[in-house]
Motif scaffolding. Structure first.
Motif, mmCIF file in Angstrom:
data_model
loop_
_atom_site.group_PDB
_atom_site.id
_atom_site.type_symbol
_atom_site.label_atom_id
_atom_site.label_comp_id
_atom_site.label_asym_id
_atom_site.label_seq_id
_atom_site.Cartn_x
_atom_site.Cartn_y
_atom_site.Cartn_z
ATOM 1 N N ALA A 58 39.151 38.030 54.225
ATOM 2 C CA ALA A 58 40.025 38.928 54.998
ATOM 3 C C ALA A 58 39.361 39.434 56.271
ATOM 4 C CB ALA A 58 40.480 40.097 54.136
ATOM 5 N N SER A 59 38.062 39.749 56.201
ATOM 6 C CA SER A 59 37.371 40.279 57.376
ATOM 7 C C SER A 59 37.000 39.194 58.375
ATOM 8 C CB SER A 59 36.100 41.023 56.947
ATOM 9 O OG SER A 59 35.181 40.137 56.330
ATOM 10 N N MET A 60 37.193 37.922 58.000
ATOM 11 C CA MET A 60 36.831 36.813 58.874
ATOM 12 C C MET A 60 38.043 36.024 59.372
ATOM 13 S SD MET A 60 33.353 35.398 57.020
ATOM 14 C CE MET A 60 34.134 35.138 55.424
ATOM 15 N N LEU A 61 39.244 36.502 59.054
ATOM 16 C CA LEU A 61 40.443 35.844 59.552
ATOM 17 C C LEU A 61 40.531 36.003 61.063
ATOM 18 C CD1 LEU A 61 42.989 36.991 56.808
ATOM 19 C CD2 LEU A 61 42.177 34.651 57.194
ATOM 20 N N PRO A 62 41.278 35.151 61.752
ATOM 21 C CA PRO A 62 41.442 35.304 63.201
ATOM 22 C C PRO A 62 41.921 36.701 63.568
ATOM 23 C CG PRO A 62 42.327 33.193 62.481
ATOM 24 C CD PRO A 62 41.971 33.948 61.230
ATOM 25 N N GLN A 104 47.901 28.385 55.442
ATOM 26 C CA GLN A 104 47.680 27.196 54.618
ATOM 27 C C GLN A 104 46.254 26.693 54.742
ATOM 28 O OE1 GLN A 104 50.792 24.602 56.005
ATOM 29 N NE2 GLN A 104 52.300 25.375 54.530
ATOM 30 N N ASN A 105 45.674 26.878 55.908
ATOM 31 C CA ASN A 105 44.302 26.427 56.135
ATOM 32 C C ASN A 105 43.253 27.401 55.616
ATOM 33 O OD1 ASN A 105 45.084 24.035 57.413
ATOM 34 N ND2 ASN A 105 45.256 25.041 59.407
ATOM 35 N N SER A 106 43.546 28.706 55.704
ATOM 36 C CA SER A 106 42.517 29.693 55.394
ATOM 37 C C SER A 106 42.737 30.449 54.090
ATOM 38 C CB SER A 106 42.404 30.706 56.541
ATOM 39 O OG SER A 106 43.651 31.351 56.754
ATOM 40 N N PHE A 107 43.977 30.513 53.594
ATOM 41 C CA PHE A 107 44.249 31.313 52.395
ATOM 42 C C PHE A 107 45.428 30.716 51.638
ATOM 43 C CE2 PHE A 107 44.767 36.026 50.885
ATOM 44 C CZ PHE A 107 44.214 35.683 49.651
ATOM 45 N N SER A 177 45.988 55.022 34.560
ATOM 46 C CA SER A 177 46.224 56.079 35.538
ATOM 47 C C SER A 177 47.488 55.788 36.336
ATOM 48 C CB SER A 177 45.023 56.194 36.489
ATOM 49 O OG SER A 177 45.033 55.152 37.448
ATOM 50 N N SER A 178 47.806 56.717 37.235
ATOM 51 C CA SER A 178 48.937 56.529 38.143
ATOM 52 C C SER A 178 48.462 56.369 39.580
ATOM 53 C CB SER A 178 49.895 57.726 38.048
ATOM 54 O OG SER A 178 49.206 58.939 38.337
ATOM 55 N N ALA A 179 47.181 56.118 39.750
ATOM 56 C CA ALA A 179 46.608 56.022 41.091
ATOM 57 C C ALA A 179 46.941 54.679 41.742
ATOM 58 C CB ALA A 179 45.095 56.197 41.036
ATOM 59 N N VAL A 180 46.845 54.649 43.057
ATOM 60 C CA VAL A 180 47.003 53.417 43.822
ATOM 61 C C VAL A 180 45.800 53.267 44.744
ATOM 62 C CG1 VAL A 180 49.518 53.467 43.747
ATOM 63 C CG2 VAL A 180 48.333 54.552 45.653
ATOM 64 N N LEU A 181 45.498 52.029 45.111
ATOM 65 C CA LEU A 181 44.417 51.728 46.042
ATOM 66 C C LEU A 181 44.994 50.987 47.240
ATOM 67 C CD1 LEU A 181 42.745 52.247 43.408
ATOM 68 C CD2 LEU A 181 41.169 50.494 44.202
ATOM 69 N N ILE A 182 44.532 51.329 48.428
ATOM 70 C CA ILE A 182 44.870 50.599 49.645
ATOM 71 C C ILE A 182 43.575 50.061 50.225
ATOM 72 C CG2 ILE A 182 45.888 50.731 51.945
ATOM 73 C CD1 ILE A 182 47.582 53.070 50.917
ATOM 74 N N LEU A 183 43.495 48.742 50.370
ATOM 75 C CA LEU A 183 42.290 48.085 50.864
ATOM 76 C C LEU A 183 42.559 47.547 52.266
ATOM 77 C CD1 LEU A 183 41.882 48.281 47.781
ATOM 78 C CD2 LEU A 183 40.699 46.094 47.874
ATOM 79 N N THR A 184 41.769 47.996 53.214
ATOM 80 C CA THR A 184 41.955 47.660 54.623
ATOM 81 C C THR A 184 40.801 46.794 55.113
ATOM 82 O OG1 THR A 184 43.079 49.776 54.984
ATOM 83 C CG2 THR A 184 42.278 48.602 56.930
ATOM 84 N N PRO A 185 41.063 45.567 55.536
ATOM 85 C CA PRO A 185 39.975 44.701 55.981
ATOM 86 C C PRO A 185 39.374 45.170 57.298
ATOM 87 C CG PRO A 185 42.069 43.667 56.456
ATOM 88 C CD PRO A 185 42.378 44.912 55.679
ATOM 89 N N TYR A 186 38.073 44.959 57.458
ATOM 90 C CA TYR A 186 37.401 45.230 58.714
ATOM 91 C C TYR A 186 37.089 43.895 59.388
ATOM 92 C CZ TYR A 186 37.306 50.272 58.368
ATOM 93 O OH TYR A 186 37.670 51.589 58.345
ATOM 94 N N GLY A 205 29.354 45.062 59.322
ATOM 95 C CA GLY A 205 28.724 45.141 58.014
ATOM 96 C C GLY A 205 29.656 45.563 56.906
ATOM 97 N N ASN A 206 30.798 46.163 57.260
ATOM 98 C CA ASN A 206 31.797 46.506 56.263
ATOM 99 C C ASN A 206 32.833 45.397 56.186
ATOM 100 O OD1 ASN A 206 30.964 49.324 55.589
ATOM 101 N ND2 ASN A 206 31.375 49.644 57.764
ATOM 102 N N ILE A 207 33.131 44.934 54.965
ATOM 103 C CA ILE A 207 34.169 43.907 54.857
ATOM 104 C C ILE A 207 35.544 44.531 54.631
ATOM 105 C CG2 ILE A 207 32.610 42.058 54.171
ATOM 106 C CD1 ILE A 207 33.449 42.483 51.277
ATOM 107 N N TYR A 208 35.583 45.714 54.009
ATOM 108 C CA TYR A 208 36.857 46.435 53.930
ATOM 109 C C TYR A 208 36.618 47.882 53.513
ATOM 110 C CZ TYR A 208 36.780 45.263 48.833
ATOM 111 O OH TYR A 208 36.450 45.091 47.516
ATOM 112 N N GLY A 209 37.622 48.703 53.760
ATOM 113 C CA GLY A 209 37.611 50.090 53.325
ATOM 114 C C GLY A 209 38.611 50.274 52.201
ATOM 115 N N ILE A 210 38.388 51.301 51.383
ATOM 116 C CA ILE A 210 39.280 51.604 50.269
ATOM 117 C C ILE A 210 39.780 53.037 50.405
ATOM 118 C CG2 ILE A 210 39.554 51.789 47.766
ATOM 119 C CD1 ILE A 210 37.182 49.943 47.418
ATOM 120 N N GLN A 211 41.079 53.206 50.228
ATOM 121 C CA GLN A 211 41.650 54.536 50.045
ATOM 122 C C GLN A 211 42.169 54.634 48.625
ATOM 123 O OE1 GLN A 211 45.141 55.613 52.336
ATOM 124 N NE2 GLN A 211 44.795 57.797 52.035
#
Length: 307
Positions: A58-62, A104-107, A177-186, A205-211
């Protein structure tokens, strides 16, 4: 205002330094057509393996493609029971034909098809991500209606892909739990900017952040809900950034520490280093010059650091 103060308010939490009455924003070009999509996957549909692949690419996509994830509980099938649902949401600065070919090429594991995609203008994509219809008038974006919802948020940064054992353990906790996670690519443009160019340091150096998020309706549910998200946060400790365990300023997390009156710089490091890392000392020295009396302060404001 001076170079240091201008630097400080561009990501250092402007409320620590004064009242900002005007702001000028530099725009960037966008193409006339963008493409959005959202593809949900449950555990039975291979969500774990797709998640593991997303972490690596995800962090290396165009740079034209943004692909995040939202993770929560799926109760839609009574026969299948409760499971994990991972929703992959994307915004591509271009047409659907180019996007499908790229994916199709990357994922290819995600299985993106033309029918999953919608072409629109960029401003329509803003409507869509804000929860409106793309046919709504743009004026709805000016509405700032308050919400009575209660929630608790925490955050993390990930530097190395979480192994499959860690991901499977995460699923077990989420199912309770009832929690949710949002993952944001860097990556992309985020990695091209120096970690000291603005106070926001979480760059290369960060590949993604988590909320981490949990919502509740009544006061009776508040402690149970907050305990759930704190348990998630504790579990993720071995898999996220360390020394410090970084956090994102806009997801204010008072668990990290709270300013009681005129908290000292050393005391404020408890949250300041997590939000700003090596930039925290410079921010505190700017604060000492422009607000030596610490008039502008809040629960996690920046304290003055005098020479």
């Amino acid at each position: 205002m001076g170079e240091d103060l201008f630097w400080a308010i561009r990501g250092g939490g402007g409320s620590s330094f004064g009242v900002i009455t005007a702001w000028k924003v530099k725009l960037v070009p966008v193409p006339p057509i963008v493409t959005t999509f959202n593809i949900p996957k449950t555990l039975g549909q291979g969500a774990t393996n797709i998640f593991l692949k997303w972490q690596k690419i995800a962090s290396m996509l165009p740079g034209e493609l943004f692909l995040d994830m939202a993770i929560g509980i799926d109760n839609s099938s009574p026969s299948a029971g409760k499971t994990i649902r991972v929703s992959f949401g994307g915004l591509y600065l271009g047409t659907v034909d180019n996007l499908v070919s790229m994916m199709q090429n990357s994922f290819a594991e995600l299985g993106l098809q033309r029918e999953n995609c919608t072409e629109m203008s960029w401003i329509q994509s803003v409507l869509s991500f804000a929860g409106f219809s793309i046919d709504d008038p743009l004026e709805v974006l000016l509405q700032r209606n308050g919400t009575s919802g209660r929630f608790k948020a925490k955050s993390d940064y990930v530097k190395e892909p979480i192994p499959v054992t860690g991901v499977e353990g995460l699923w077990k906790i989420l199912l309770e739990s009832s929690a949710v996670l949002i993952l944001t690519p860097y990556g992309g443009r985020m990695s091209e900017i120096s970690g000291s160019e603005t106070p926001f340091p979480h760059r290369k150096g960060n590949i993604y952040g988590i909320q981490y998020l949990v919502y509740w309706d009544s006061n009776e549910d508040s402690q149970k809900s907050m305990d759930q998200v704190r348990r998630l946060y504790a579990y993720m400790g071995p898999y996220v950034s360390k020394n410090p365990r970084a956090a994102y300023l806009n997801y204010k997390d008072l668990d990290l520490g709270v300013n009681i009156g005129n908290t000292t710089y050393e005391e404020a490091k408890a949250w300041g280093l997590k939000y700003f890392k090596h930039n925290f000392e410079r921010l505190a020295r700017v604060k000492a010059r422009v607000d030596p009396g610490n008039i502008f302060r809040d629960q996690q404001s920046i304290p003055p650091l005098f020479p």
